[in-house]
Design an enzyme around this catalytic site. Structure first.
Site, PDB file in Angstrom:
ATOM      1  N   GLY A  15     -37.305  12.220 -13.509  1.00  0.00           N
ATOM      2  CA  GLY A  15     -36.119  11.885 -14.310  1.00  0.00           C
ATOM      3  C   GLY A  15     -36.051  10.409 -14.663  1.00  0.00           C
ATOM      4  CG  ASP A  35     -30.015  11.597  -7.967  1.00  0.00           C
ATOM      5  OD1 ASP A  35     -31.172  11.801  -8.386  1.00  0.00           O
ATOM      6  OD2 ASP A  35     -29.611  12.005  -6.847  1.00  0.00           O
ATOM      7  CB  THR A 130     -42.516  22.288 -11.844  1.00  0.00           C
ATOM      8  OG1 THR A 130     -42.997  21.072 -12.420  1.00  0.00           O
ATOM      9  CG2 THR A 130     -43.601  23.353 -11.901  1.00  0.00           C
ATOM     10  CD  GLU A 158     -43.127  14.519 -18.235  1.00  0.00           C
ATOM     11  OE1 GLU A 158     -42.211  14.590 -19.060  1.00  0.00           O
ATOM     12  OE2 GLU A 158     -44.281  14.144 -18.541  1.00  0.00           O
ATOM     13  CG  LEU A 160     -44.623  12.199 -15.083  1.00  0.00           C
ATOM     14  CD1 LEU A 160     -44.951  11.662 -13.702  1.00  0.00           C
ATOM     15  CD2 LEU A 160     -43.376  11.537 -15.595  1.00  0.00           C
ATOM     16  CE  LYS A 213     -45.983  20.517 -14.164  1.00  0.00           C
ATOM     17  NZ  LYS A 213     -46.653  19.262 -14.378  1.00  0.00           N
ATOM     18  CG  LEU A 214     -45.655  27.487 -12.181  1.00  0.00           C
ATOM     19  CD1 LEU A 214     -45.249  28.894 -11.760  1.00  0.00           C
ATOM     20  CD2 LEU A 214     -45.441  26.522 -11.021  1.00  0.00           C
ATOM     21  CB  ALA A 215     -51.337  27.891 -15.745  1.00  0.00           C
ATOM     22  N   GLY A 266     -52.912  15.303  -2.413  1.00  0.00           N
ATOM     23  CA  GLY A 266     -51.561  15.255  -1.862  1.00  0.00           C
ATOM     24  C   GLY A 266     -50.592  15.251  -3.023  1.00  0.00           C
ATOM     25  CB  CYS A 269     -46.802  18.505  -8.275  1.00  0.00           C
ATOM     26  SG  CYS A 269     -45.424  17.551  -8.913  1.00  0.00           S
TER      27      CYS A 269
HETATM   28  P1  NAD Z   1     -37.328  13.811  -6.745  1.00  0.00           P
HETATM   29  O1  NAD Z   1     -37.042  14.432  -5.436  1.00  0.00           O
HETATM   30  O2  NAD Z   1     -37.995  12.476  -6.804  1.00  0.00           O
HETATM   31  O3  NAD Z   1     -35.971  13.684  -7.592  1.00  0.00           O
HETATM   32  C1  NAD Z   1     -35.044  14.708  -7.721  1.00  0.00           C
HETATM   33  C2  NAD Z   1     -33.650  14.097  -7.691  1.00  0.00           C
HETATM   34  O4  NAD Z   1     -32.695  15.116  -8.018  1.00  0.00           O
HETATM   35  C3  NAD Z   1     -33.216  13.531  -6.336  1.00  0.00           C
HETATM   36  O5  NAD Z   1     -32.913  12.163  -6.475  1.00  0.00           O
HETATM   37  C4  NAD Z   1     -31.977  14.364  -5.944  1.00  0.00           C
HETATM   38  O6  NAD Z   1     -30.984  13.610  -5.282  1.00  0.00           O
HETATM   39  C5  NAD Z   1     -31.491  14.825  -7.301  1.00  0.00           C
HETATM   40  N1  NAD Z   1     -30.651  16.036  -7.261  1.00  0.00           N
HETATM   41  C6  NAD Z   1     -30.949  17.239  -6.715  1.00  0.00           C
HETATM   42  N2  NAD Z   1     -29.953  18.106  -6.939  1.00  0.00           N
HETATM   43  C7  NAD Z   1     -29.002  17.461  -7.642  1.00  0.00           C
HETATM   44  C8  NAD Z   1     -27.738  17.830  -8.178  1.00  0.00           C
HETATM   45  N3  NAD Z   1     -27.291  19.075  -8.051  1.00  0.00           N
HETATM   46  N4  NAD Z   1     -27.018  16.891  -8.821  1.00  0.00           N
HETATM   47  C9  NAD Z   1     -27.489  15.629  -8.951  1.00  0.00           C
HETATM   48  N5  NAD Z   1     -28.669  15.222  -8.481  1.00  0.00           N
HETATM   49  C10 NAD Z   1     -29.437  16.126  -7.842  1.00  0.00           C
HETATM   50  O7  NAD Z   1     -38.203  14.881  -7.547  1.00  0.00           O
HETATM   51  P2  NAD Z   1     -39.268  14.601  -8.712  1.00  0.00           P
HETATM   52  O8  NAD Z   1     -40.580  14.209  -8.125  1.00  0.00           O
HETATM   53  O9  NAD Z   1     -38.640  13.742  -9.738  1.00  0.00           O
HETATM   54  O10 NAD Z   1     -39.464  16.066  -9.282  1.00  0.00           O
HETATM   55  C11 NAD Z   1     -38.458  16.705 -10.021  1.00  0.00           C
HETATM   56  C12 NAD Z   1     -39.028  17.950 -10.651  1.00  0.00           C
HETATM   57  O11 NAD Z   1     -40.089  17.607 -11.553  1.00  0.00           O
HETATM   58  C13 NAD Z   1     -39.656  18.939  -9.657  1.00  0.00           C
HETATM   59  O12 NAD Z   1     -39.424  20.250 -10.101  1.00  0.00           O
HETATM   60  C14 NAD Z   1     -41.142  18.617  -9.747  1.00  0.00           C
HETATM   61  O13 NAD Z   1     -41.942  19.737  -9.420  1.00  0.00           O
HETATM   62  C15 NAD Z   1     -41.306  18.275 -11.205  1.00  0.00           C
HETATM   63  N6  NAD Z   1     -42.421  17.381 -11.508  1.00  0.00           N
HETATM   64  C16 NAD Z   1     -42.709  16.329 -10.693  1.00  0.00           C
HETATM   65  C17 NAD Z   1     -43.739  15.453 -11.025  1.00  0.00           C
HETATM   66  C18 NAD Z   1     -44.070  14.275 -10.162  1.00  0.00           C
HETATM   67  O14 NAD Z   1     -45.084  13.628 -10.422  1.00  0.00           O
HETATM   68  N7  NAD Z   1     -43.278  13.929  -9.152  1.00  0.00           N
HETATM   69  C19 NAD Z   1     -44.460  15.641 -12.211  1.00  0.00           C
HETATM   70  C20 NAD Z   1     -44.130  16.716 -13.017  1.00  0.00           C
HETATM   71  C21 NAD Z   1     -43.110  17.572 -12.667  1.00  0.00           C
HETATM   72  C1  UDX Z   2     -50.019  16.069 -10.706  1.00  0.00           C
HETATM   73  C2  UDX Z   2     -50.502  16.469 -12.111  1.00  0.00           C
HETATM   74  O1  UDX Z   2     -51.703  15.757 -12.422  1.00  0.00           O
HETATM   75  C3  UDX Z   2     -49.446  16.169 -13.146  1.00  0.00           C
HETATM   76  O2  UDX Z   2     -49.870  16.615 -14.433  1.00  0.00           O
HETATM   77  C4  UDX Z   2     -48.178  16.891 -12.747  1.00  0.00           C
HETATM   78  O3  UDX Z   2     -47.179  16.629 -13.706  1.00  0.00           O
HETATM   79  C5  UDX Z   2     -47.723  16.476 -11.356  1.00  0.00           C
HETATM   80  O4  UDX Z   2     -48.793  16.717 -10.418  1.00  0.00           O
HETATM   81  P1  UDX Z   2     -49.815  13.798  -9.385  1.00  0.00           P
HETATM   82  O5  UDX Z   2     -49.731  14.695  -8.196  1.00  0.00           O
HETATM   83  O6  UDX Z   2     -48.784  12.759  -9.582  1.00  0.00           O
HETATM   84  O7  UDX Z   2     -49.831  14.675 -10.724  1.00  0.00           O
HETATM   85  O8  UDX Z   2     -51.234  13.032  -9.381  1.00  0.00           O
HETATM   86  P2  UDX Z   2     -52.735  13.499  -9.706  1.00  0.00           P
HETATM   87  O9  UDX Z   2     -53.397  12.409 -10.429  1.00  0.00           O
HETATM   88  O10 UDX Z   2     -52.777  14.830 -10.324  1.00  0.00           O
HETATM   89  O11 UDX Z   2     -53.390  13.589  -8.259  1.00  0.00           O
HETATM   90  C6  UDX Z   2     -53.025  14.593  -7.333  1.00  0.00           C
HETATM   91  C7  UDX Z   2     -53.868  14.465  -6.083  1.00  0.00           C
HETATM   92  O12 UDX Z   2     -55.217  14.841  -6.356  1.00  0.00           O
HETATM   93  C8  UDX Z   2     -53.921  13.048  -5.517  1.00  0.00           C
HETATM   94  O13 UDX Z   2     -53.849  13.105  -4.110  1.00  0.00           O
HETATM   95  C9  UDX Z   2     -55.269  12.536  -5.962  1.00  0.00           C
HETATM   96  O14 UDX Z   2     -55.796  11.549  -5.122  1.00  0.00           O
HETATM   97  C10 UDX Z   2     -56.098  13.818  -5.907  1.00  0.00           C
HETATM   98  N1  UDX Z   2     -57.266  13.773  -6.797  1.00  0.00           N
HETATM   99  C11 UDX Z   2     -57.108  13.750  -8.140  1.00  0.00           C
HETATM  100  C12 UDX Z   2     -58.540  13.779  -6.252  1.00  0.00           C
HETATM  101  O15 UDX Z   2     -58.701  13.798  -5.021  1.00  0.00           O
HETATM  102  N2  UDX Z   2     -59.613  13.769  -7.091  1.00  0.00           N
HETATM  103  C13 UDX Z   2     -59.493  13.748  -8.442  1.00  0.00           C
HETATM  104  O16 UDX Z   2     -60.523  13.736  -9.144  1.00  0.00           O
HETATM  105  C14 UDX Z   2     -58.187  13.730  -8.988  1.00  0.00           C
END
Ligand code: NAD
Ligand code: UDX
Length: 450
Positions: A15, A35, A130, A158, A160, A213-215, A266, A269
């Site tokens: 966000g 938040d 997601t 998303e 990213l 997205k899951l795929a 790690g 996601c």
């Molecule tokens: P996060 O835990 O960093 O942030 C989520 C925020 O939502 C928290 O700050 C929490 O306090 C707030 N929240 C929860 N319920 C609420 C409510 N009812 N009202 C107000 N605030 C509320 O999570 P994130 O990493 O930003 O991930 C969010 C979503 O995006 C997840 O579904 C995740 O799978 C997806 N996603 C994450 C990434 C990533 O790289 N972290 C990338 C793509 C998609």
């Molecule tokens: C992932 C997806 O890439 C992104 O598209 C989705 O939106 C959120 O989940 P993220 O977990 O932030 O992103 O990072 P990513 O670069 O995918 O790496 C995930 C893990 O795989 C890390 O622990 C990274 O070190 C590891 N990794 C990645 C490897 O070990 N080898 C690689 O070649 C690539």
């Protein structure tokens, strides 16, 4: 339908950066990120934003107070919005049906209920989190049951990756918008089209967007598990994983990205999204498909445990009383995120085997390291943090590199060798350090996949 007022519920890793870039690229749109975590919102409003992400600081500084706002007043932000993104966390369920596998939708449901209570006009509700396939149906039901207003529900997952979030948001491979109502899709399309080339904005039906997205995450994680499985095979056969990956990557059908062997993936996601996919496959009577994807996680766990055990084996089969430096605690470089970081399992294994562990990470605080391992209450006194690589390495029997931070490429190993015990072991679990320098310094070296 024209979007002028965006509210995003959830000021987390998705966000916060996503809305900052939308505000930066669309000065005509007012963007409010809300938040329930007041501390997080206060940090977004301060000089120390809560997320370390290259380039994010500058984007926030440009837009904050102009058309980007961070607030805890969720109801007011819902009332004023014509488009609401739901970017809340969707962790794995810990109890009830599907515990340990299914996504916990309680935060999404709470958001939908709050939107229904407070929305004052027609509102576009966007799934940014997601989510399991067909969640939009559930959201629509909640909105219809609890509100007299009309709503469109879109799926806009998303893609990213942390550490490159701003680059990914500013120049995405694609933006995905799934929906039913062409007018609502067009309104959100228009927002992204302010800076993303139109041919990169893919529109689909809602279920395909949720599914894609899951795929995508499952297939990315699968590549990491595939290359890690081959890293073990290389170690057994004297093949070299870098050479193998180069050959694989030069086949344009395979492609060169995401083929870096390491300690295992790690991050917040991959694991939870694959568990969710496995659960959904089982739910839909597809046990073979579920088992196929579950193996990606089995391989990832195996790689982490395999390397942790290998450290103990190389140090003579036991590490009681030995001192080990861990370089890198974040799950990847350029982030302060430690969710599902492999370092947690490695530190746990070593601490439980009686070792003293000293952690250095350029962006993860000592408090965060302690908190992540606090479940090991009996070993806390054996867990320390250091402020520099050299400090971490004083008197150690071994050094394990667990995150591929750029600064670890440039470590002065001759200097480190003056700190460590004589002939200490260096375990490069990311294949990211200067191996010649390590050998020249008289240190023992093990590298993943070599
Ligand atoms: P996060 O835990 O960093 O942030 C989520 C925020 O939502 C928290 O700050 C929490 O306090 C707030 N929240 C929860 N319920 C609420 C409510 N009812 N009202 C107000 N605030 C509320 O999570 P994130 O990493 O930003 O991930 C969010 C979503 O995006 C997840 O579904 C995740 O799978 C997806 N996603 C994450 C990434 C990533 O790289 N972290 C990338 C793509 C998609
Ligand atoms: C992932 C997806 O890439 C992104 O598209 C989705 O939106 C959120 O989940 P993220 O977990 O932030 O992103 O990072 P990513 O670069 O995918 O790496 C995930 C893990 O795989 C890390 O622990 C990274 O070190 C590891 N990794 C990645 C490897 O070990 N080898 C690689 O070649 C690539």
């Amino acid at each position: 339908m024209k979007i002028q007022n965006i509210t995003c519920i959830g000021a987390g890793y998705v966000g916060g950066p996503t809305m900052s870039v939308i505000a930066d690229r669309c000065p005509h749109i007012r963007v409010t990120v809300v938040d329930m975590n007041a501390e997080r919102i206060a940090a977004w409003n301060s000089d120390h934003i809560p997320i370390f992400e290259p380039g994010l600081d500058a984007v926030v500084k440009r837009a904050r107070g102009e058309n980007l706002f961070f607030s805890t007043d969720i109801d007011a932000a819902i009332k004023s919005a014509d488009c609401i993104f739901m970017s809340v966390n969707t962790p794995t369920k810990t109890e009830g049906e599907g515990a340990g596998r299914a996504a916990d939708l309680k935060y999404i449901i709470a958001c939908a209920e709050q939107i229904a209570r407070s929305a004052q006009d027609h509102t576009i509700v966007v799934e940014k989190s997601t989510l399991p396939v067909r969640t939009a149906e559930k959201i629509k039901e909640i909105l219809a049951k609890n509100s007299k207003q009309s709503f469109d529900v879109l799926s806009n997952p998303e893609f990213l990756a942390e550490g490159t979030a701003i680059k990914d948001l500013e120049n995405p491979d694609r933006v995905l918008i799934g929906g039913e109502n062409p007018e609502a899709i067009a309104a959100l399309f228009e927002v992204y089209a302010q800076w993303v080339a139109k041919e990169k904005i893919i529109t689909t039906n809602v279920w395909s967007a949720e599914m894609a997205k899951l795929a995508a995450n499952a297939m990315l994680a699968q590549r990491v598990s595939s290359i890690n499985s081959l890293s073990a095979f290389c170690e057994a056969t004297e093949a070299d994983i870098d050479e193998v990956a180069k050959v694989l990557g030069s086949d344009s059908r395979i492609g060169s990205k995401f083929l870096k062997a390491g300690i295992g993936f790690g991050g917040s996601c991959f694991k939870k999204d694959i568990l969710n996919l496995v659960y959904l496959c089982e739910h839909h009577g597809l046990p073979e498909v579920a088992a196929y994807w579950e193996q990606v996680l089995v391989m990832n766990d195996w790689q982490k445990k395999r390397i942790a055990q290998l450290v103990i084996k190389k140090l003579g089969g036991q590490v009681k009383g030995k001192k080990i430096a861990v370089l890198g605690f974040a799950f990847k470089k350029d982030t302060n995120d430690t969710r599902e970081a492999p370092a947690i399992l490695v530190c746990e294994t070593l601490l439980q085997a009686g070792a003293e562990v000293v952690v250095f990470d350029p962006k993860v605080s000592a408090q965060k390291v302690q908190a992540d391992l606090s479940y090991l209450s009996t070993h806390q006194s054996h867990l320390k943090s250091a402020n520099t690589v050299n400090d971490a390495c004083v008197g150690v029997d071994a050094v394990i590199v667990l995150t591929e931070w750029d600064q670890f490429k440039m470590i002065d190993w001759a200097s480190v060798a003056t700190q460590t015990k004589k002939s200490a072991w260096i375990f490069d679990a990311r294949n990211c350090t200067n191996h010649a320098a390590i050998r020249a310094a008289g240190l023992n070296l093990w590298v993943v996949g070599k």
